[in-house]
Design a protein around this motif. Structure first.
Motif, PDB file in Angstrom:
ATOM      1  N   TRP A 278       0.846  -1.188   0.000  1.00 24.88           N
ATOM      2  CA  TRP A 278       0.000   0.000   0.000  1.00 24.88           C
ATOM      3  C   TRP A 278       0.881   1.238   0.000  1.00 24.88           C
ATOM      4  CZ3 TRP A 278       0.776  -3.214   4.114  1.00 24.88           C
ATOM      5  CH2 TRP A 278       1.309  -2.671   5.285  1.00 24.88           C
ATOM      6  N   HIS A 279       0.282   2.382  -0.303  1.00 19.91           N
ATOM      7  CA  HIS A 279       1.021   3.642  -0.319  1.00 19.91           C
ATOM      8  C   HIS A 279       1.043   4.223   1.099  1.00 19.91           C
ATOM      9  CE1 HIS A 279       2.202   7.764  -1.342  1.00 19.91           C
ATOM     10  NE2 HIS A 279       2.661   7.255  -2.469  1.00 19.91           N
ATOM     11  N   PRO A 280       2.165   4.821   1.507  1.00 22.69           N
ATOM     12  CA  PRO A 280       2.263   5.343   2.880  1.00 22.69           C
ATOM     13  C   PRO A 280       1.253   6.427   3.220  1.00 22.69           C
ATOM     14  CG  PRO A 280       4.183   5.988   1.549  1.00 22.69           C
ATOM     15  CD  PRO A 280       3.449   4.938   0.787  1.00 22.69           C
ATOM     16  N   ARG A 281       0.660   7.086   2.225  1.00 22.04           N
ATOM     17  CA  ARG A 281      -0.332   8.112   2.566  1.00 22.04           C
ATOM     18  C   ARG A 281      -1.560   7.507   3.241  1.00 22.04           C
ATOM     19  NH1 ARG A 281      -0.662   8.167  -3.088  1.00 22.04           N
ATOM     20  NH2 ARG A 281      -2.493   7.119  -3.934  1.00 22.04           N
ATOM     21  N   GLN A 282      -1.738   6.180   3.106  1.00 16.76           N
ATOM     22  CA  GLN A 282      -2.884   5.512   3.728  1.00 16.76           C
ATOM     23  C   GLN A 282      -2.510   4.769   4.995  1.00 16.76           C
ATOM     24  OE1 GLN A 282      -3.942   3.393   0.044  1.00 16.76           O
ATOM     25  NE2 GLN A 282      -5.887   4.475   0.058  1.00 16.76           N
ATOM     26  N   GLU A 283      -1.281   4.942   5.416  1.00 14.72           N
ATOM     27  CA  GLU A 283      -0.782   4.218   6.585  1.00 14.72           C
ATOM     28  C   GLU A 283      -1.663   4.446   7.815  1.00 14.72           C
ATOM     29  OE1 GLU A 283       1.710   1.725   8.717  1.00 14.72           O
ATOM     30  OE2 GLU A 283       1.960   2.198   6.591  1.00 14.72           O
ATOM     31  N   ALA A 284      -2.051   5.687   8.062  1.00 14.12           N
ATOM     32  CA  ALA A 284      -2.785   6.013   9.284  1.00 14.12           C
ATOM     33  C   ALA A 284      -4.293   6.050   9.094  1.00 14.12           C
ATOM     34  CB  ALA A 284      -2.306   7.362   9.827  1.00 14.12           C
ATOM     35  N   ASP A 285      -4.766   5.836   7.884  1.00 10.58           N
ATOM     36  CA  ASP A 285      -6.207   5.875   7.626  1.00 10.58           C
ATOM     37  C   ASP A 285      -6.883   4.712   8.348  1.00 10.58           C
ATOM     38  OD1 ASP A 285      -8.501   6.896   5.682  1.00 10.58           O
ATOM     39  OD2 ASP A 285      -8.537   4.700   5.656  1.00 10.58           O
ATOM     40  N   ALA A 286      -7.877   5.023   9.188  1.00 11.42           N
ATOM     41  CA  ALA A 286      -8.496   3.993  10.022  1.00 11.42           C
ATOM     42  C   ALA A 286      -9.188   2.919   9.194  1.00 11.42           C
ATOM     43  CB  ALA A 286      -9.488   4.645  10.987  1.00 11.42           C
ATOM     44  N   GLY A 287      -9.905   3.336   8.150  1.00 14.79           N
ATOM     45  CA  GLY A 287     -10.577   2.353   7.305  1.00 14.79           C
ATOM     46  C   GLY A 287      -9.590   1.454   6.592  1.00 14.79           C
ATOM     47  N   HIS A 288      -8.498   2.043   6.126  1.00 15.11           N
ATOM     48  CA  HIS A 288      -7.481   1.254   5.427  1.00 15.11           C
ATOM     49  C   HIS A 288      -6.783   0.305   6.399  1.00 15.11           C
ATOM     50  CE1 HIS A 288      -4.059   0.370   2.766  1.00 15.11           C
ATOM     51  NE2 HIS A 288      -4.839   0.785   1.786  1.00 15.11           N
ATOM     52  N   ARG A 289      -6.550   0.757   7.616  1.00 16.15           N
ATOM     53  CA  ARG A 289      -5.949  -0.125   8.626  1.00 16.15           C
ATOM     54  C   ARG A 289      -6.847  -1.329   8.882  1.00 16.15           C
ATOM     55  NH1 ARG A 289      -4.980   4.563  11.709  1.00 16.15           N
ATOM     56  NH2 ARG A 289      -6.529   3.849  13.224  1.00 16.15           N
ATOM     57  N   TRP A 290      -8.157  -1.082   8.934  1.00 18.10           N
ATOM     58  CA  TRP A 290      -9.088  -2.191   9.134  1.00 18.10           C
ATOM     59  C   TRP A 290      -9.001  -3.186   7.973  1.00 18.10           C
ATOM     60  CZ3 TRP A 290     -13.213  -3.205   5.776  1.00 18.10           C
ATOM     61  CH2 TRP A 290     -14.026  -4.284   6.149  1.00 18.10           C
ATOM     62  N   LEU A 291      -8.956  -2.673   6.748  1.00 14.59           N
ATOM     63  CA  LEU A 291      -8.870  -3.550   5.579  1.00 14.59           C
ATOM     64  C   LEU A 291      -7.582  -4.368   5.612  1.00 14.59           C
ATOM     65  CD1 LEU A 291      -9.925  -4.496   2.797  1.00 14.59           C
ATOM     66  CD2 LEU A 291      -8.623  -2.594   1.800  1.00 14.59           C
ATOM     67  N   ARG A 292      -6.461  -3.741   5.917  1.00 14.87           N
ATOM     68  CA  ARG A 292      -5.192  -4.465   5.980  1.00 14.87           C
ATOM     69  C   ARG A 292      -5.245  -5.565   7.031  1.00 14.87           C
ATOM     70  NH1 ARG A 292      -2.886   0.914   6.035  1.00 14.87           N
ATOM     71  NH2 ARG A 292      -2.013   0.573   8.109  1.00 14.87           N
ATOM     72  N   GLY A 293      -5.825  -5.255   8.158  1.00 14.38           N
ATOM     73  CA  GLY A 293      -5.938  -6.269   9.199  1.00 14.38           C
ATOM     74  C   GLY A 293      -6.805  -7.431   8.772  1.00 14.38           C
ATOM     75  N   LEU A 294      -7.886  -7.115   8.064  1.00 15.76           N
ATOM     76  CA  LEU A 294      -8.790  -8.171   7.610  1.00 15.76           C
ATOM     77  C   LEU A 294      -8.100  -9.067   6.585  1.00 15.76           C
ATOM     78  CD1 LEU A 294     -11.798  -8.929   8.128  1.00 15.76           C
ATOM     79  CD2 LEU A 294     -12.304  -7.827   5.952  1.00 15.76           C
ATOM     80  N   VAL A 295      -7.380  -8.453   5.640  1.00 18.66           N
ATOM     81  CA  VAL A 295      -6.643  -9.236   4.646  1.00 18.66           C
ATOM     82  C   VAL A 295      -5.597 -10.105   5.339  1.00 18.66           C
ATOM     83  CG1 VAL A 295      -4.997  -9.092   2.741  1.00 18.66           C
ATOM     84  CG2 VAL A 295      -7.027  -7.632   2.747  1.00 18.66           C
ATOM     85  N   ARG A 296      -4.867  -9.510   6.264  1.00 16.70           N
ATOM     86  CA  ARG A 296      -3.818 -10.234   6.986  1.00 16.70           C
ATOM     87  C   ARG A 296      -4.403 -11.460   7.708  1.00 16.70           C
ATOM     88  NH1 ARG A 296      -2.680  -6.314  10.180  1.00 16.70           N
ATOM     89  NH2 ARG A 296      -1.242  -5.305   8.718  1.00 16.70           N
ATOM     90  N   GLU A 297      -5.501 -11.262   8.422  1.00 21.12           N
ATOM     91  CA  GLU A 297      -6.111 -12.363   9.167  1.00 21.12           C
ATOM     92  C   GLU A 297      -6.683 -13.419   8.230  1.00 21.12           C
ATOM     93  OE1 GLU A 297      -9.040 -10.642  11.652  1.00 21.12           O
ATOM     94  OE2 GLU A 297      -7.621  -9.387  12.762  1.00 21.12           O
ATOM     95  N   THR A 298      -7.341 -12.980   7.172  1.00 17.77           N
ATOM     96  CA  THR A 298      -7.967 -13.921   6.247  1.00 17.77           C
ATOM     97  C   THR A 298      -6.934 -14.820   5.584  1.00 17.77           C
ATOM     98  OG1 THR A 298      -9.760 -12.347   5.806  1.00 17.77           O
ATOM     99  CG2 THR A 298      -9.447 -14.120   4.218  1.00 17.77           C
ATOM    100  N   VAL A 299      -5.856 -14.209   5.109  1.00 22.06           N
ATOM    101  CA  VAL A 299      -4.823 -14.992   4.432  1.00 22.06           C
ATOM    102  C   VAL A 299      -4.125 -15.928   5.406  1.00 22.06           C
ATOM    103  CG1 VAL A 299      -2.605 -14.848   3.230  1.00 22.06           C
ATOM    104  CG2 VAL A 299      -4.467 -13.291   2.623  1.00 22.06           C
ATOM    105  N   ARG A 300      -3.762 -15.435   6.570  1.00 26.81           N
ATOM    106  CA  ARG A 300      -3.022 -16.270   7.515  1.00 26.81           C
ATOM    107  C   ARG A 300      -3.883 -17.391   8.091  1.00 26.81           C
ATOM    108  NH1 ARG A 300       0.772 -11.593  10.418  1.00 26.81           N
ATOM    109  NH2 ARG A 300       2.018 -11.209   8.538  1.00 26.81           N
ATOM    110  N   GLU A 301      -5.171 -17.152   8.266  1.00 24.92           N
ATOM    111  CA  GLU A 301      -6.069 -18.222   8.693  1.00 24.92           C
ATOM    112  C   GLU A 301      -6.147 -19.305   7.630  1.00 24.92           C
ATOM    113  OE1 GLU A 301      -9.818 -16.512   9.624  1.00 24.92           O
ATOM    114  OE2 GLU A 301      -9.101 -15.504  11.443  1.00 24.92           O
ATOM    115  N   ALA A 302      -6.206 -18.888   6.381  1.00 24.54           N
ATOM    116  CA  ALA A 302      -6.277 -19.861   5.292  1.00 24.54           C
ATOM    117  C   ALA A 302      -5.017 -20.723   5.255  1.00 24.54           C
ATOM    118  CB  ALA A 302      -6.469 -19.141   3.958  1.00 24.54           C
ATOM    119  N   VAL A 303      -3.870 -20.090   5.452  1.00 24.11           N
ATOM    120  CA  VAL A 303      -2.610 -20.837   5.440  1.00 24.11           C
ATOM    121  C   VAL A 303      -2.507 -21.748   6.657  1.00 24.11           C
ATOM    122  CG1 VAL A 303      -0.099 -20.599   5.576  1.00 24.11           C
ATOM    123  CG2 VAL A 303      -1.423 -19.076   4.102  1.00 24.11           C
TER     124      VAL A 303
END
Length: 311
Positions: A278-303
């Motif tokens: 992702w681009h650093p301008r979205q680093e602190a965006d709360a909605g984007h942080r939520w999306l990153r966390g969701l992707v991270r959890e979804t992928v790691r749970e699958a693995v």
């Protein structure tokens, strides 16, 4: 750059951004909730401030001047920065989040992770829409330009400022139709090289790490075709004697669903690191942080929850 003047009305930046995006006074006025005459006056002030016409008529349409094209990206960045300062942060509760997130990922990753991710978003944030971009956007600076919020997969050429995070490590395996000659007997490097091969490459490449590993052994494979998408390659493999490539984890569910077989490649190949970027301008965006966390959890749970051939 816009002329330096202590008396510049910074509201003109918003009007200029809308005009450059819409390339129409009427459409820009509608976008900002202004009247047509008000937007025309704003355009006049912009022209006087910049010393440039900004938009000129070409037949029935308006087109930006070279100067307008030059400052367009900077104007967009400044408006986004101002919105980030003044707008309230995204709600902590995803159920209240109303947003469209754009994700750039090849169809292998979308096929493997997309269903899980879409299902979780639907449960946790029903007003959020995920928009997956197609293969035609390869090699474009989508994160830098703001055209995509996330990129998923093998991030092989990020811009210097792009932030990346490893999700999991995968490896290439061969994929063939059920009953293919390579499914019987020992699969040696020579048998593998002597088969007809099908490449999956978004850039149309005919060679890759497999060819380098074969060359180190004095071998060379015969590539009969290259296709731009993972799904297309599997369809061709299913109906031919061609040998395709897929990732052991990310591609396994689709491979199994098509009744295909995977085989370990008898070569030393580099691992494939699947990442999120992702681009650093979205680093602190709360909605984007939520999306990153969701992707991270979804992928790691699958693995974690499935064997390698079921992720």
């Amino acid at each position: 750059m816009i002329a330096r003047n202590a008396n510049i009305d910074l509201n003109l930046l918003t009007a200029l951004d809308a005009l450059l995006e819409e390339q129409s006074v009427t459409a820009a006025a509608d976008r900002l909730g202004l009247s047509g005459p008000a937007m025309s006056r704003a355009l006049g002030r912009i022209r006087r401030t910049t010393g440039d016409p900004v938009l000129v008529r070409a037949g029935r349409h308006m087109v930006p001047t070279p100067r307008a094209l030059e400052i367009r990206a900077e104007v967009r960045r400044l408006v986004e920065a101002a919105q980030g300062v003044l707008a309230p942060s995204a709600p902590a509760d995803p159920a209240q989040l109303v947003r469209v997130f754009t994700i750039n990922a090849n169809d292998l990753f979308v096929t493997a992770v997309g269903p899980r991710l879409v299902a979780r978003v639907a449960r946790e944030a029903p007003q959020v829409v995920l928009r997956f971009l197609g293969e035609s956007y390869v090699d474009l600076p989508l994160l830098r330009d703001g055209a995509a919020d996330l990129e998923l997969g093998v991030i092989d050429s990020p811009e210097p400022e792009i932030v990346t995070e490893e999700l999991f490590v995968d490896r290439n395996v061969a994929v063939v139709r059920d009953g293919h000659p390579l499914t019987t007997g020992t699969l040696t490097a020579r048998r593998f090289a002597d088969a007809s091969h099908l490449n999956f490459s978004r850039r149309g490449r005919l060679t890759g790490p497999v060819d380098a590993a074969l060359a180190a052994r004095g071998l060379r494979r015969k590539v009969i075709a290259t296709v731009p998408t993972f799904t297309a390659s599997l369809m061709m493999v299913r109906d031919s004697d061609a040998v395709g490539l897929t990732s052991e984890r990310a591609g396994a569910a689709t491979v199994r669903g098509l009744g295909l077989r995977t085989l370990p490649i008898p070569l030393e190949l580099p691992p494939m690191t699947m990442e999120m970027a992702w681009h650093p301008r979205q680093e602190a965006d709360a909605g984007h942080r939520w999306l990153r966390g969701l992707v991270r959890e979804t992928v790691r749970e699958a693995v974690r929850d499935a064997p390698p051939d079921e992720v």
